[in-house]
Design an enzyme around this catalytic site. Structure first.
Site, short mmCIF file in Angstrom:
data_model
loop_
_atom_site.label_atom_id
_atom_site.label_comp_id
_atom_site.label_asym_id
_atom_site.label_seq_id
_atom_site.Cartn_x
_atom_site.Cartn_y
_atom_site.Cartn_z
N VAL A 5 -38.50 0.71 41.54
CA VAL A 5 -38.60 0.98 40.10
C VAL A 5 -39.51 2.19 39.91
O VAL A 5 -40.52 2.34 40.61
CB VAL A 5 -39.12 -0.25 39.32
CG1 VAL A 5 -40.51 -0.64 39.78
CG2 VAL A 5 -39.09 -0.01 37.82
N PHE A 6 -39.15 3.07 38.98
CA PHE A 6 -39.91 4.28 38.71
C PHE A 6 -40.81 4.07 37.51
O PHE A 6 -40.38 3.64 36.44
CB PHE A 6 -38.97 5.46 38.44
CG PHE A 6 -39.68 6.75 38.13
CD1 PHE A 6 -40.36 7.44 39.13
CD2 PHE A 6 -39.67 7.27 36.84
CE1 PHE A 6 -41.01 8.63 38.84
CE2 PHE A 6 -40.32 8.46 36.55
CZ PHE A 6 -40.99 9.15 37.56
N GLU A 87 -41.91 -4.66 29.72
CA GLU A 87 -41.16 -3.53 29.18
C GLU A 87 -40.14 -3.98 28.13
O GLU A 87 -39.09 -3.36 27.97
CB GLU A 87 -40.43 -2.78 30.31
CG GLU A 87 -41.31 -2.43 31.50
CD GLU A 87 -42.39 -1.41 31.15
OE1 GLU A 87 -42.06 -0.23 31.06
OE2 GLU A 87 -43.55 -1.82 30.95
#
Length: 228
Positions: A5-6, A87
């Site tokens: 994941v970035f 998120e």
């Protein structure tokens, strides 16, 4: 089992989940923007914070960190469940290619997950859109939520980008404008040493990229490490 994941906002300095590997690098055709409302961490519904999302802009470059979780489906599931709660204001998951500075033309990873938001105020209730610098600074200087104030989010991002050697002019300019607002409001930040960033690195020459539309998590394939 493995996924990557970035992180380009608070994940850069505070991932908050167990990971096995962390790599500094960048993604192409995305630009960081403080256009997303946060109403449950750094702000409230009445006074939302401004936090980072990404704009899809051909030729842009966004530096950050990629995190790897591997080992078992349970570890992967736990990390992703945490990320999806954290998120929750992002309504998209895209797959991107991730590059390292040593080889800016050959992807180091493909299939890296990145959380983004739809840039539309009608379909996305969390999208604030752009605003004048002074207006954004006032909002960031005064917003506070259960997890802290909005200004610390910005200042910590500024420091995190400085620490990885890829500070960003837009972030520095906004942070300094917030410091001016806080000094005017009497918060004593005028005494704080301001981060002076180096000139923004020249954008890497754009490569032909295929934009991958929003997909459900269960449909996302695994990230694949590429030879550099």
């Amino acid at each position: 089992m493995v996924f990557w994941v970035f992180g380009y906002g608070s994940l850069v300095w505070n991932p908050g989940f167990e990971y096995d590997e962390k790599v500094i690098g960048f993604i192409k055709d995305y630009k960081r923007a403080f256009d997303l409302a946060c109403i449950d961490h750094r702000g409230t519904p009445e006074n939302p914070a401004r936090t980072c999302t990404l704009e899809h802009i051909e030729g842009a470059v966004c530096w950050g960190t990629a995190y790897c979780v591997r080992g078992s489906s349970e570890r992967e599931r736990a990390a992703m469940e945490y990320l999806e709660r954290r998120e929750c204001e992002y309504d998209q998951k895209n797959l991107v290619e991730f590059y390292k500075e040593a080889d800016p033309l050959q992807p180091f990873l493909t299939g890296v997950i990145v959380f983004t938001s739809t840039p539309d105020k009608v379909s996305n209730k969390y999208y604030l859109g752009p605003a004048p610098l002074e207006q954004m600074a006032m909002q960031i200087a005064t917003a506070v939520g259960p997890c802290g104030n909005n200004r610390d989010y910005l200042f910590l991002l500024e420091k995190a980008l400085f620490d990885i050697g890829h500070e960003e002019d837009m972030v520095i300019e906004l942070a300094n404008e917030v410091r001016k607002v806080l000094a005017t409001l009497g918060n004593g930040v005028s005494k704080e040493k301001q981060l002076v960033g180096s000139p923004l690195k020249m954008p890497l020459k754009s490569q032909t990229q295929t934009y991958i539309p929003t997909s459900q998590l269960l449909l996302l394939p695994k990230a694949v490490a590429m030879d550099s």
